[in-house]
Design an enzyme around this catalytic site. Structure first.
Site: not given
Ligand code: NAD
Length: 419
Positions: A108-110
């Site tokens: 994931g990444k934000g």
């Protein structure tokens, strides 16, 4: 020759690498379709009162590329030029990185579009807390575990942990990693990425029969990854002959004293004019003849425009994406042994995994145990990738991707499609 814009686009780079490995694997077309698409994307708009009383609305993203092998895992980036495409690319990178080192996470990444350089601590805190509140339903120890990335740090993680815990009505340390030690952080996390670079580099030196005392190392970027990698490599007996920063490079054929160079940088704000070495051109330093080159500054440093000038035997990719996809065949042609980013810099996420395990156990390890387990996992992953490359007659990067994609695809097949 200079690099083309497409070459530098992170999403296109991620797709190019995926496609190459998927083809070499003869990956099922349906599974490839699943893996090319993120599993979930959330965009939130974050209204925040600035210190001067004005209200600003910031845009925040969280992309979960895959949760097939476990919770999504990956950093949150605060930068003015964050785009959804970039976050998508970085999220898929995390899936492959976690799978290469065989930890039970997806990717994931934000990101939040904001400029941390012009925001006060109070403003950053308000952005972080509201971003966390908006993401309450998608993050969590079993769901998605963020960590620091560009523009965020331990303090940001402490705010996320606190906000999440306030909503849950009890302390939940395992919702983020990269926390301060006193809030459930892990010993050894700060050095983990550089230490991981050291472990895989030592394995590569062994493979080529190069004595570590003879190994000449050039490190680009003297920050968290590059600084620690340089320090630990020097400590291990290697000769760090050059360190490159954005404002110049220093050189000493006999090996730089890295601890002193660190002190010099703290004192003067720069590595330049270090009494224990000579200043050299930072471009030329990248092309020095050496045994190990560690690009640990930023992405797109080695491109189709300059790959032919690299004179390193081993390339340990400390940074994410320092080599563009079109540069790969050039390096292969030159016989450079590439330890690809998703393997070389996976020490950070591995110790993040240890942090999450310790938080969930409520039992904290001493630093030696962290480092020993990190070494065990990095060495095993290095050997997995290199033997996979040999078996399939591909370069290390393609092998790392193939191995990772194969592991994720296998999990998807085992789980089946829920309909
Ligand atoms: P950092 O900000 O601590 O260090 C980067 C260093 O590179 C800084 O000292 C900066 O001045 C220098 N730099 C910037 N531009 C440069 C240039 N053009 N030439 C030479 N030096 C330059 O960041 P970091 O955490 O060390 O991350 C570096 C890279 O490693 C990034 O690509 C990051 O995504 C990746 N990475 C970091 C971790 C981690 O645990 N920190 C884990 C995996 C990957």
């Amino acid at each position: 020759m200079s690099a083309h814009d497409d070459e530098l686009n992170p999403l296109q780079a991620a797709e190019a690498r995926f496609d190459l490995a998927a083809e070499a694997l003869d990956l099922d077309a349906g599974i490839a379709k699943i893996l090319r698409t993120p599993s979930r994307e959330v965009t939130v708009y974050i209204p925040v009162e600035l210190d001067d009383g004005r209200i600003e609305v910031f845009t925040g993203y969280r992309v979960q590329h895959s949760i097939a092998r476990g919770p999504a895992k990956g950093g949150i980036r605060y930068a003015p030029d964050v785009t959804l495409d970039e976050v998508r690319a970085l999220a898929s990178w995390m899936t492959w990185k976690c799978a290469v080192v065989n930890i039970p996470y997806g990717g994931g990444k934000g990101g939040v579009i904001c400029d941390p350089a012009i925001l006060s601590q109070r403003e950053l805190e308000r952005i972080t807390r509201r971003y966390t509140a908006e993401m309450m339903d998608v993050i969590g120890p079993e769901l998605d575990v963020p960590a620091p990335d560009m523009g965020t740090n331990q303090q940001t993680m402490a705010w996320i942990m606190d906000t999440y815990s306030m909503h849950k009505r009890h302390t939940v340390t395992a919702v983020v990693t990269g926390k301060p030690l006193d809030l459930g952080g892990s010993r050894g996390r700060t050095e983990a990425t550089g230490r991981g670079c050291l472990f895989v580099t030592l394995e590569a030196l062994k493979k080529f029969g190069i004595e570590r005392e003879q190994a000449r190392v050039v490190v680009q970027g003297f920050g968290n990854v590059g600084g620690q990698a340089a320090r630990l490599m020097a400590q291990a007996g290697m000769k760090v002959v050059s360190v490159i920063e954005w404002d110049g490079a220093v050189y000493n054929a006999g090996g730089l004293d890295i601890e002193k160079l660190m002190a010099h940088r703290v004192e003067t704000g720069s590595i330049v004019d270090f009494p224990g070495g000579e200043n050299i051109d930072k471009e030329e330093a990248l092309y020095l003849e050496c045994d190990v080159l560690v690009p640990a500054a930023k992405e797109n440093v080695i491109t189709s425009g300059n790959a032919h000038r690299i004179r390193a035997r081993i390339l340990t990719e400390g940074a994410n994406g320092p080599t563009t996809a079109p540069a790969d065949p050039v390096l292969k042609e030159k016989g450079v042994f590439v330890i690809p980013d998703i393997l070389a810099n996976a020490g950070g996420v591995t110790v993040s995994y240890f942090e999450w395990v310790q938080d969930r156990q409520g039992y904290f390890w001493n630093e030696q145990l962290v480092n020993d387990r990190l070494e065990e996992m990095m060495v095993a992953s290095f050997r997995d990738v290199v033997s996979y490359a040999g078996k399939h007659g591909v370069d290390n990067r393609t092998a790392a991707y193939m191995l990772a994609i194969d592991r994720v695809a296998f999990t998807i097949k085992l789980r089946g499609l829920y309909a």
